[in-house]
Design a protein around this motif. Structure first.
Motif, mmCIF file in Angstrom:
data_model
loop_
_atom_site.group_PDB
_atom_site.id
_atom_site.type_symbol
_atom_site.label_atom_id
_atom_site.label_comp_id
_atom_site.label_asym_id
_atom_site.label_seq_id
_atom_site.Cartn_x
_atom_site.Cartn_y
_atom_site.Cartn_z
ATOM 1 N N TYR A 1 0.907 -1.196 0.041
ATOM 2 C CA TYR A 1 -0.074 0.203 -0.036
ATOM 3 C C TYR A 1 0.734 1.259 -0.132
ATOM 4 O O TYR A 1 0.500 2.255 -0.423
ATOM 5 C CB TYR A 1 -0.968 0.135 1.199
ATOM 6 N N VAL A 2 2.014 0.994 0.427
ATOM 7 C CA VAL A 2 3.264 2.221 0.178
ATOM 8 C C VAL A 2 4.438 1.652 -0.133
ATOM 9 O O VAL A 2 4.684 0.614 0.116
ATOM 10 C CB VAL A 2 3.440 2.725 1.749
ATOM 11 N N THR A 3 4.814 1.993 -1.289
ATOM 12 C CA THR A 3 5.844 1.449 -2.038
ATOM 13 C C THR A 3 7.443 1.645 -1.237
ATOM 14 O O THR A 3 7.452 2.680 -0.658
ATOM 15 C CB THR A 3 6.023 1.962 -3.425
ATOM 16 N N VAL A 4 8.351 0.978 -1.815
ATOM 17 C CA VAL A 4 9.644 1.125 -1.318
ATOM 18 C C VAL A 4 10.387 2.434 -1.750
ATOM 19 O O VAL A 4 10.835 3.192 -0.914
ATOM 20 C CB VAL A 4 10.587 -0.181 -1.864
ATOM 21 N N ASP A 5 9.770 2.970 -3.044
ATOM 22 C CA ASP A 5 10.243 4.014 -3.457
ATOM 23 C C ASP A 5 9.729 5.383 -2.580
ATOM 24 O O ASP A 5 10.279 6.499 -2.400
ATOM 25 C CB ASP A 5 10.005 4.373 -4.754
ATOM 26 N N ALA A 6 8.482 4.965 -1.981
ATOM 27 C CA ALA A 6 7.935 6.043 -1.213
ATOM 28 C C ALA A 6 8.514 6.410 0.207
ATOM 29 O O ALA A 6 8.667 7.350 0.529
ATOM 30 C CB ALA A 6 6.324 5.900 -1.127
ATOM 31 N N PRO B 1 -6.937 5.738 4.813
ATOM 32 C CA PRO B 1 -7.427 5.864 3.398
ATOM 33 C C PRO B 1 -7.037 5.176 2.378
ATOM 34 O O PRO B 1 -6.373 4.038 2.572
ATOM 35 C CB PRO B 1 -6.313 7.349 3.118
ATOM 36 N N LEU B 2 -7.561 5.147 1.126
ATOM 37 C CA LEU B 2 -7.226 4.204 0.177
ATOM 38 C C LEU B 2 -5.915 4.252 -0.290
ATOM 39 O O LEU B 2 -5.353 5.597 -0.297
ATOM 40 C CB LEU B 2 -8.331 4.555 -0.974
ATOM 41 N N SER B 3 -5.384 3.535 -1.106
ATOM 42 C CA SER B 3 -3.785 3.660 -1.562
ATOM 43 C C SER B 3 -4.046 3.840 -3.027
ATOM 44 O O SER B 3 -4.815 3.406 -3.772
ATOM 45 C CB SER B 3 -3.044 2.396 -1.192
ATOM 46 N N GLU B 4 -3.113 4.602 -3.536
ATOM 47 C CA GLU B 4 -2.845 4.899 -5.095
ATOM 48 C C GLU B 4 -2.033 3.837 -5.563
ATOM 49 O O GLU B 4 -2.066 3.540 -6.753
ATOM 50 C CB GLU B 4 -1.992 6.051 -5.250
ATOM 51 N N ASN B 5 -1.746 2.641 -4.807
ATOM 52 C CA ASN B 5 -0.837 1.694 -5.444
ATOM 53 C C ASN B 5 -1.543 0.383 -5.439
ATOM 54 O O ASN B 5 -1.220 -0.395 -6.420
ATOM 55 C CB ASN B 5 0.589 1.552 -4.500
ATOM 56 N N PHE B 6 -2.425 -0.163 -4.555
ATOM 57 C CA PHE B 6 -2.957 -1.281 -4.400
ATOM 58 C C PHE B 6 -4.257 -1.376 -3.941
ATOM 59 O O PHE B 6 -4.624 -0.370 -2.911
ATOM 60 C CB PHE B 6 -2.120 -2.107 -3.667
ATOM 61 N N SER B 7 -5.412 -2.033 -4.496
ATOM 62 C CA SER B 7 -6.818 -1.979 -3.757
ATOM 63 C C SER B 7 -6.854 -3.362 -3.170
ATOM 64 O O SER B 7 -6.603 -4.376 -3.825
ATOM 65 C CB SER B 7 -7.763 -1.770 -5.029
ATOM 66 N N ALA B 8 -7.235 -3.217 -1.994
ATOM 67 C CA ALA B 8 -7.319 -4.517 -0.855
ATOM 68 C C ALA B 8 -8.417 -5.503 -1.591
ATOM 69 O O ALA B 8 -9.496 -4.557 -1.674
ATOM 70 C CB ALA B 8 -7.197 -4.025 0.430
ATOM 71 N N ARG B 9 -8.314 -6.533 -1.428
ATOM 72 C CA ARG B 9 -9.476 -7.362 -1.619
ATOM 73 C C ARG B 9 -10.062 -7.741 -0.383
ATOM 74 O O ARG B 9 -9.732 -8.669 0.534
ATOM 75 C CB ARG B 9 -9.118 -8.665 -2.361
ATOM 76 N N VAL B 10 -10.992 -6.733 0.151
ATOM 77 C CA VAL B 10 -11.713 -7.209 1.492
ATOM 78 C C VAL B 10 -13.117 -6.611 1.148
ATOM 79 O O VAL B 10 -13.429 -6.230 0.168
ATOM 80 C CB VAL B 10 -11.182 -6.077 2.559
ATOM 81 N N PRO B 11 -14.046 -7.086 2.041
ATOM 82 C CA PRO B 11 -15.478 -7.041 1.966
ATOM 83 C C PRO B 11 -15.770 -5.419 1.769
ATOM 84 O O PRO B 11 -15.181 -4.479 2.588
ATOM 85 C CB PRO B 11 -16.085 -7.319 3.404
ATOM 86 N N LEU B 12 -16.784 -5.051 0.879
ATOM 87 C CA LEU B 12 -17.214 -3.815 0.644
ATOM 88 C C LEU B 12 -18.252 -3.299 1.874
ATOM 89 O O LEU B 12 -19.235 -4.383 2.450
ATOM 90 C CB LEU B 12 -18.026 -3.275 -0.694
ATOM 91 N N MET B 13 -18.082 -2.163 2.401
ATOM 92 C CA MET B 13 -19.142 -1.663 3.541
ATOM 93 C C MET B 13 -19.842 -0.672 3.039
ATOM 94 O O MET B 13 -19.602 0.592 2.689
ATOM 95 C CB MET B 13 -18.177 -1.194 4.789
ATOM 96 N N LEU B 14 -21.145 -0.840 2.987
ATOM 97 C CA LEU B 14 -22.279 0.094 2.299
ATOM 98 C C LEU B 14 -23.040 0.650 3.757
ATOM 99 O O LEU B 14 -23.307 -0.026 4.471
ATOM 100 C CB LEU B 14 -23.240 -0.598 1.507
ATOM 101 N N GLY B 15 -23.079 1.997 3.632
ATOM 102 C CA GLY B 15 -24.060 2.680 4.468
ATOM 103 C C GLY B 15 -23.093 3.291 5.887
ATOM 104 O O GLY B 15 -23.677 3.311 6.833
#
Length: 238
Positions: free
Chosen positions: A47-52, A129-143
């Motif tokens: 979610y945070v890269t080595v370069d960052a 916060p969401l990551s610009e590098n990777f989107s986690a495969r976790v349950p979506l939470m609505l409401g």
């Protein structure tokens, strides 16, 4: 006489040791930083890269390679890294070869709130916060929003730590009455969970129901599965 001579030798030895220590310290302090390196404590997606992380190390004035090592404040560098939104913990140390090394533990999301604002809920029950590098495969939470997300933490955490539930549950929805519904990856029915009470009991009942319905090939015959009644699972057929 002998005791006096021994005392003089002892003092001279202490003076020599102090000189050598001071000389070594001076040589060490005059060495320059030779670069930086980053290690992550796990092999999960970044979610945070080595370069960052390297950029934070290099751009920080306390870790500038043009400064002598005597000016380096490792605690300040660690504080800088730990303030990053995607980092749970960072440990920084100086290697003998002059490299600044960072061992980084990333924050781990367990659910993703989707709505007017989108963000993760992490494993410690904090907004991430969401990551610009990777989107986690976790349950979506609505409401959910940041004001009510923590109410669902016990439920989301339980799902994340259960291999069966984390494989099957894709959506957690908060209803207007403060109850919860769940949706599954390969099932057409909705699971009505109700209040966040008796979590283990409700899910144990559900897993027993699911396995039997799967064996009997009846999963596709239901449109709603209700878990709110404690020791029983109430199903509504299509």
């Amino acid at each position: 006489m002998k005791s006096k001579l021994g005392y003089i030798k002892f003092v001279l030895l202490l003076a020599l040791m102090a000189f050598l220590y001071g000389f070594a310290e001076k040589r060490h302090s005059q060495r320059k930083l030779t670069g930086s390196e980053v290690h992550f404590t796990d092999n999960e997606n970044l979610y945070v890269t080595v370069d960052a992380v390297n950029k934070l190390l290099i751009q920080n004035e306390e870790a500038n390679a043009n400064l002598g090592q005597e000016t380096l404040d490792l605690n300040k560098v660690e504080t800088l890294l730990n303030s990053h939104d995607m980092i749970e913990n960072a440990e920084v140390f100086l290697r003998l070869d002059g490299k600044l090394s960072a061992i980084v533990t990333q924050r781990k999301p367990i659910g993703r709130a989707v709505g007017n604002t989108s963000f993760y809920l992490d494993k410690n029950g904090e907004v991430m916060p969401l990551s610009e590098n990777f989107s986690a495969r976790v349950p979506l939470m609505l409401g959910f929003d940041e004001s009510n997300i923590l109410t669902a933490y016990p439920l989301v955490s339980y799902i994340k730590n259960d291999s069966f539930l984390s494989k099957h549950i894709t959506t957690i929805q908060r209803l207007e009455n403060g109850r919860y519904e769940l949706k599954l990856r390969k099932a057409d029915f909705v699971v009505y969970f109700g209040e966040i009470k008796n979590i283990a009991l409700k899910f144990n009942n559900f897993k027993a129901f699911y396995k039997k319905a799967l064996k009997d090939k009846k999963l596709d015959t239901y449109k709603r599965v209700n878990l709110q009644f404690g020791n029983q699972v109430v199903c509504t057929k299509k």
